[in-house]
Every structure is written in structure tokens, then in C-alpha cells.
Design an enzyme around this catalytic site. Structure first.
Site, PDB file in Angstrom:
ATOM      1  CG  HIS A 165      -0.289  -0.205   2.527  1.00 39.54           C
ATOM      2  ND1 HIS A 165       0.085  -1.444   2.983  1.00 39.54           N
ATOM      3  CD2 HIS A 165       0.066   0.670   3.502  1.00 39.54           C
ATOM      4  CE1 HIS A 165       0.640  -1.327   4.171  1.00 39.54           C
ATOM      5  NE2 HIS A 165       0.649  -0.043   4.514  1.00 39.54           N
ATOM      6  CG  HIS A 215       0.677   5.322   4.118  1.00 34.29           C
ATOM      7  ND1 HIS A 215      -0.194   5.187   5.170  1.00 34.29           N
ATOM      8  CD2 HIS A 215       1.495   4.238   4.167  1.00 34.29           C
ATOM      9  CE1 HIS A 215       0.097   4.066   5.838  1.00 34.29           C
ATOM     10  NE2 HIS A 215       1.120   3.479   5.251  1.00 34.29           N
TER      11      HIS A 215
HETATM   12  P1  5GP Z   1       1.814   0.384   7.405  1.00 37.22           P
HETATM   13  O1  5GP Z   1       1.721  -1.106   7.118  1.00 37.22           O
HETATM   14  O2  5GP Z   1       2.042   1.180   6.167  1.00 37.22           O
HETATM   15  O3  5GP Z   1       2.813   0.711   8.462  1.00 37.22           O
HETATM   16  O4  5GP Z   1       0.454   0.857   8.043  1.00 37.22           O
HETATM   17  C1  5GP Z   1      -0.795   0.296   7.748  1.00 37.22           C
HETATM   18  C2  5GP Z   1      -1.843   1.380   7.673  1.00 37.22           C
HETATM   19  O5  5GP Z   1      -3.090   0.742   7.555  1.00 37.22           O
HETATM   20  C3  5GP Z   1      -1.924   2.295   8.908  1.00 37.22           C
HETATM   21  O6  5GP Z   1      -1.851   3.651   8.491  1.00 37.22           O
HETATM   22  C4  5GP Z   1      -3.286   1.974   9.513  1.00 37.22           C
HETATM   23  O7  5GP Z   1      -3.933   3.113  10.060  1.00 37.22           O
HETATM   24  C5  5GP Z   1      -4.050   1.404   8.342  1.00 37.22           C
HETATM   25  N1  5GP Z   1      -5.026   0.392   8.725  1.00 37.22           N
HETATM   26  C6  5GP Z   1      -4.842  -0.641   9.584  1.00 37.22           C
HETATM   27  N2  5GP Z   1      -5.951  -1.392   9.676  1.00 37.22           N
HETATM   28  C7  5GP Z   1      -6.867  -0.835   8.851  1.00 37.22           C
HETATM   29  C8  5GP Z   1      -8.221  -1.169   8.531  1.00 37.22           C
HETATM   30  O8  5GP Z   1      -8.811  -2.141   8.994  1.00 37.22           O
HETATM   31  N3  5GP Z   1      -8.840  -0.357   7.617  1.00 37.22           N
HETATM   32  C9  5GP Z   1      -8.233   0.721   7.070  1.00 37.22           C
HETATM   33  N4  5GP Z   1      -8.943   1.451   6.206  1.00 37.22           N
HETATM   34  N5  5GP Z   1      -6.957   1.076   7.356  1.00 37.22           N
HETATM   35  C10 5GP Z   1      -6.282   0.300   8.242  1.00 37.22           C
END
Ligand code: 5GP
Length: 145
Positions: free
Chosen positions: A105, A107
Site C-alpha cells: 500500500h 499512503h
Molecule cells: P503500514 O503497514 O504502512 O505501516 O500501516 C498500515 C496502515 O493501515 C496504517 O496507516 C493503519 O492506520 C491502516 N489500517 C490498519 N488497519 C486498517 C483497517 O482495517 N482499515 C483501514 N482502512 N486502514 C487500516
């Protein structure tokens, strides 16, 4: 180190399958964009490939190209919808790189002059507010065309 293989039960795979809800902003054949549930700034959106990919280390080039095209669309929509002064892109790979959810993903975060990103608190944003932000982005995307 060899990265672990893709886990089909990760949260974003469940969102893609419709097994978990989300506030969708955009989708096309290859990508899906939705509101981050714990936004670091209003309008914080995640762009993911529909194909299974753990992160930048295993993604196919075509999926990566498709993601970046969608990231650009979302960024332009955010500039309008949130009257943003700029956009921050973030992307993390493997736990050591800060990755928490193991489906690739990007951001895409609207920024205002002089305003820092909110800290990670683990607190989920208000559901209605996320819905309002998703709608504002959809309308901006329609206007941009
Ligand atoms: P990363 O893997 O890039 O460190 O962070 C994962 C991102 O996914 C975080 O910004 C978190 O807020 C978001 N996130 C985690 N669980 C969910 C979810 O169930 N739904 C959504 N829409 N975002 C999520």
C-alpha cells in the site's frame, strides 16, 4: 533475508474481498483506494493493488505502474478536496521498514503548510468523518475527470 510469502488473510486482502468494510474512494481494474482508518491527516488515503503483493519487494512492475497512476489521481483530488498545500507519500516494507499490514500500500496524505502529521495513536477516526472525506475525494475525482 527472504521475505515471507503473501498471507491471504491480511486486513487489506479482506477489504478487497469485501469481507471487511472500508470507505472506498476509487477503483479500477488493477487498483483500489480507500480511507486510512487512523489518518495521520484529514484525507489520508491508501492505494493498493488488486493482485496479491506483500510489498515493493515482490510486486509486479505492471501493478506498480498502475498503483502510481492511481496515487497521482488521488493526490490531485486531495489538493482540491482538502485545499492542500502539498502531498506526502509514504510506503513501508517489512517490519524493519515499518510495515504493519502485509499487502502493498501507498499512503497518500494531504498536507497543509506548517501542520505536522498526527502521531500514531492507534485510535480510529470517526466513521462519519471518514465517509465525508471519502465523498469529498470522489467528487473531486469526478471534477478532475
Ligand atoms: P503500514 O503497514 O504502512 O505501516 O500501516 C498500515 C496502515 O493501515 C496504517 O496507516 C493503519 O492506520 C491502516 N489500517 C490498519 N488497519 C486498517 C483497517 O482495517 N482499515 C483501514 N482502512 N486502514 C487500516
Amino acid at each position: 533475508m527472504t521475505a515471507p510469502s503473501y498471507d491471504t488473510d491480511n486486513i487489506f486482502a479482506k477489504i478487497l474481498r469485501g469481507d471487511l468494510p472500508c470507505h472506498k474512494v476509487y477503483e479500477d481494474d488493477a487498483t483500489f483506494a480507500f480511507m486510512d482508518i487512523m489518518p495521520r491527516a484529514d484525507g489520508h488515503t491508501l492505494v493498493i493493488p488488486k493482485n496479491a503483493s506483500r510489498n515493493m519487494l515482490d510486486v509486479k512492475q505492471a501493478d506498480l505502474n498502475a498503483i502510481m497512476a492511481t496515487v497521482q489521481k488521488i493526490a490531485k483530488a486531495q489538493m482540491q478536496a482538502f485545499d492542500a498545500d502539498g502531498i506526502t507519500l509514504q510506503q513501508f516494507n517489512e517490519p524493519a521498514g515499518g510495515q504493519v499490514v502485509f499487502h502493498l500500500h501507498m499512503h497518500v496524505i494531504p498536507r497543509q503548510d506548517g501542520i505536522s502529521l498526527r502521531p500514531h495513536t492507534g485510535e480510529m477516526a470517526d466513521n462519519d468523518l471518514l465517509a465525508t472525506h471519502a465523498q469529498a475525494l470522489k467528487e473531486a475525482l469526478e471534477k478532475i475527470g
